[in-house]
Design a protein around this motif. Structure first.
Motif, short mmCIF file in Angstrom:
data_model
loop_
_atom_site.label_atom_id
_atom_site.label_comp_id
_atom_site.label_asym_id
_atom_site.label_seq_id
_atom_site.Cartn_x
_atom_site.Cartn_y
_atom_site.Cartn_z
N HIS A 48 -4.28 9.31 -2.21
CA HIS A 48 -4.39 8.50 -1.01
C HIS A 48 -4.81 7.10 -1.41
O HIS A 48 -5.77 6.92 -2.17
CB HIS A 48 -5.42 9.09 -0.04
N GLU B 281 -7.15 13.72 -3.70
CA GLU B 281 -7.61 14.87 -2.94
C GLU B 281 -7.16 16.15 -3.64
O GLU B 281 -5.97 16.34 -3.90
CB GLU B 281 -7.03 14.83 -1.53
N GLN C 299 -6.32 3.52 -0.30
CA GLN C 299 -7.16 2.91 0.73
C GLN C 299 -7.17 1.40 0.53
O GLN C 299 -7.20 0.90 -0.60
CB GLN C 299 -8.60 3.45 0.65
N GLU C 300 -7.15 0.70 1.65
CA GLU C 300 -7.19 -0.77 1.60
C GLU C 300 -8.54 -1.24 2.13
O GLU C 300 -8.93 -0.93 3.25
CB GLU C 300 -6.04 -1.35 2.43
N THR C 301 -9.26 -1.98 1.32
CA THR C 301 -10.58 -2.49 1.69
C THR C 301 -10.47 -4.00 1.89
O THR C 301 -9.97 -4.72 1.02
CB THR C 301 -11.61 -2.19 0.60
N GLU D 283 1.19 4.11 -3.07
CA GLU D 283 0.85 5.52 -2.78
C GLU D 283 2.03 6.42 -3.11
O GLU D 283 1.84 7.50 -3.68
CB GLU D 283 0.47 5.65 -1.30
N LEU E 266 -6.80 -2.82 -2.94
CA LEU E 266 -6.28 -1.47 -2.86
C LEU E 266 -7.02 -0.55 -3.84
O LEU E 266 -7.25 -0.92 -4.99
CB LEU E 266 -4.78 -1.43 -3.16
N ARG F 154 0.83 -1.21 0.00
CA ARG F 154 0.00 0.00 0.00
C ARG F 154 0.87 1.26 0.00
O ARG F 154 0.63 2.19 -0.76
CB ARG F 154 -0.91 -0.03 1.22
N CYS G 287 -7.47 3.92 -4.90
CA CYS G 287 -6.88 5.24 -4.67
C CYS G 287 -7.95 6.33 -4.74
O CYS G 287 -8.96 6.20 -5.46
CB CYS G 287 -5.77 5.53 -5.67
N ARG G 288 -7.68 7.39 -4.01
CA ARG G 288 -8.55 8.56 -4.00
C ARG G 288 -7.68 9.80 -4.17
O ARG G 288 -6.62 9.91 -3.53
CB ARG G 288 -9.32 8.63 -2.69
N SER H 50 -8.04 -8.62 0.58
CA SER H 50 -7.76 -7.17 0.64
C SER H 50 -7.69 -6.60 -0.78
O SER H 50 -7.17 -7.25 -1.70
CB SER H 50 -6.42 -6.91 1.35
#
Length: 588
Positions: free
Chosen positions: A363, A399, A365-367, A344, A394, A340, A396-397, A392
């Motif tokens: 960013h 911002e 994120q791990e779900t 990033e 991965l 992760r 991304c977002r 799991s």
């Protein structure tokens, strides 16, 4: 039985007339007297011949001049009156000539000052505004390990070719047509900053006074350079680079205006028309520095200007970079072995490469979710054993920092220009007009790189020959810019516009013709030569057109320069001298 031949005449008589008017031959022979072993044409005569070849053929290849002289031998003999042979223009002799020019730099500077001063006086050149800039010239030469201190070196390439060796060339010009008075050939990895003050000194000596506005780019804005020019009684104008405290000071003034900005205008395309290009204000600053005598102090005007066009261009580019970074991040997928944190870091590296890392942040994120995994193959039933497994994923977002983006866009188009000129000499409006004309010196570089006087491809390798060759191209640039200046000045006196210069559009008119267009109008004129026994007879085949006569009138050149009729004794074709009509020689 007679022998007949034809030589191209084109614009060669015009070029020779201008070179002769400028007194290049006499001054070169004065500054560089002939060496004791040198025979044939003098340095000045060979330089004139080489300039004719370069401007006419738009080529400086030394090995091509011998053939060019052969193709124009009778024309050149009739023009100059010199005992010419093709062997006077061999590449060996030209190599020695340009090496002599490039060996003694003090003589080069002496020539530039004396010759430039004579041009200023003879042509009544305006001396209110001078400009100076440098460019890099990339070459495909191999690295010379035996000459590590030569002018060719790897450096910051303005042509975006850092993989090629380069040298730097400077030009100091006068407005309005960019007539060059100063040039220097410099090492390819040298800094630009130290050369502005010496260029100002040479230009001041050339024009004979210091009361001119010296315009340069942000590399002239070094505090030491500004201090030296101010203390020496000069006037400068240049933009400040966006480094050090300048961005913070600019942001402070933009966010809290110290005075009310004024609208700025320039002349439009139509007579009497003005269009708004932006707004600006100025703040007076007291500057301090140190010279050989100690601390110095002078007053400087900081002119803060916003260009509407530049702001729009910056905004378009900024938004494109934001969009490109977002697309690149969204298209990037995590690698199988990538954690992760690693993914990033890679995504933010992509954003940083677009120069927008202050405005976008990625960013990861791990779900985690559970999935039923059956323990037997085939179609599962209610009795098939299974177990729950955690998976799991991965994602991304991106911002967007909205406040930072808006603040950055608010600052676009603003720039600070500095000058020590007082209000009576240069207003805020004048400063914008002066700096917007910076293209006049850039046009000289364009003629060197892609225009009528191309430096490239460069076939000489010895430093002295590179410097000498560029010096002759500098003299050729003077010829072209003086043709620009004289033609435009004559058209401005009468308010006329010239038509017929643009192929395919004969009705198009211009009040600012270029030397290239004017000389192109004379292509297609020929000299007919007939050898009758012991006599050689020659005359121009075509008659001058009204456009050609008009151009000669604008350039203040008598049309008799094209009266090339002659009769000569055929004693020796290689050294045939005219005995008949010498109208050209007397006219010039």
């Amino acid at each position: 039985m007679s022998e007949q031949s034809i030589e191209r005449v084109d614009e060669i008589p015009i070029i020779y007339h201008k070179v002769k008017q400028m007194g290049i031959q006499e001054r070169i022979d004065q500054v560089w007297p002939m060496h004791g072993n040198w025979q044939g044409l003098s340095y000045g005569q060979l330089t004139v011949l080489f300039m004719l070849y370069v401007i006419h053929s738009m080529n400086h290849c030394l090995s091509g001049m011998e053939a060019w002289v052969t193709q124009h031998q009778y024309l050149l003999a009739q023009l100059t009156g010199w005992p010419l042979t093709p062997k006077d223009a061999t590449d060996d002799r030209l190599g020695l000539l340009i090496e002599a020019f490039g060996t003694d730099l003090d003589r080069l500077i002496q020539y530039q000052i004396e010759h430039g001063a004579s041009l200023v006086q003879a042509y009544a050149l305006p001396t209110a505004v001078g400009r100076f800039d440098l460019t890099s010239v990339n070459v495909y030469h191999a690295v010379n390990e035996s000459a590590p201190e030569g002018v060719l070196a790897f450096g910051h390439s303005k042509d975006r070719r850092p993989d090629l060796l380069q040298f730097k060339q400077s030009l100091g010009t006068l407005d309005p047509c960019g007539v060059p008075l100063v040039t220097m050939t410099l090492k390819g990895n040298s800094a630009d900053d130290p050369h502005y003050f010496s260029a100002w000194q040479q230009m001041a000596e050339t024009v004979g006074h210091r009361d001119f506005i010296f315009v340069g780019d942000c590399k002239m804005a070094a505090l030491e350079t500004r201090a030296k020019i101010a203390q020496s009684g000069g006037i400068y104008l240049c933009p400040l680079p966006m480094t050090g405290r300048v961005p913070d000071q600019l942001n402070e003034w933009i966010n809290q205006l110290p005075v009310e900005p004024k609208d700025l205008y320039i002349k439009g395309n139509k007579d009497g028309e003005f269009r708004k290009i932006g707004q600006g204000f100025e703040v007076e600053q007291v500057m301090t520095g140190v010279d050989e005598q100690g601390a110095i102090e002078w007053t400087e005007r900081w002119m803060v200007v916003r260009s509407d066009r530049h702001a729009k261009k910056q905004q378009t580019g900024f938004l494109k970079r934001l969009e490109k970074a977002e697309k690149a991040v969204k298209a990037s997928l995590p690698k199988a072995t990538e954690s992760r944190a690693d993914w990033e870091q890679r995504l933010n590296k992509i954003i940083e490469e677009q120069g927008v890392n202050e405005f976008l942040t990625a960013h990861v994120q791990e779900t985690t979710r559970t999935k039923k995994h059956y323990l037997r193959p085939g179609r599962p039933t209610a009795q098939t054993p299974y177990r729950w497994e955690a998976e799991s994923e991965l994602g991304c977002r991106i911002e967007c920092h909205v406040a930072a983006i808006e603040a950055h866009q608010h600052q676009m188009g603003w720039r600070i220009y500095v000058s020590n000129a007082d209000q009576s000499r240069m207003t805020l409006q004048n400063s914008i007009e002066y700096y917007r004309d910076e293209y006049t010196v850039e046009r000289g570089f364009h003629r060197f790189k892609e225009g009528a006087l191309p430096i490239l491809p460069l076939f000489v390798r010895i430093d002295e020959r590179i410097k000498g060759l560029v010096f002759i191209l500098f003299l050729c640039l003077q010829v072209l810019t003086l043709i620009d200046f004289v033609a435009r000045r004559e058209l401005e006196k009468t308010g006329e516009k010239l038509a017929g210069l643009v192929p395919g559009n004969p009705k198009m008119t211009t009040a600012r013709p270029t030397a290239e267009r004017l000389l192109e109008a004379f292509k297609g004129l020929h000299l007919f030569i007939e050898k009758r026994g012991d006599m050689i007879v020659g005359h121009i085949v075509e008659k001058l057109s009204p456009l050609q006569e008009k151009i000669l009138s604008l350039l203040q050149i008598p049309k008799e320069i094209y009266d090339l009729s002659f009769i000569t004794n055929r004693v020796n074709d290689d050294h045939a001298q005219p005995e008949g009509n010498l109208a050209l020689a007397t006219a010039t």
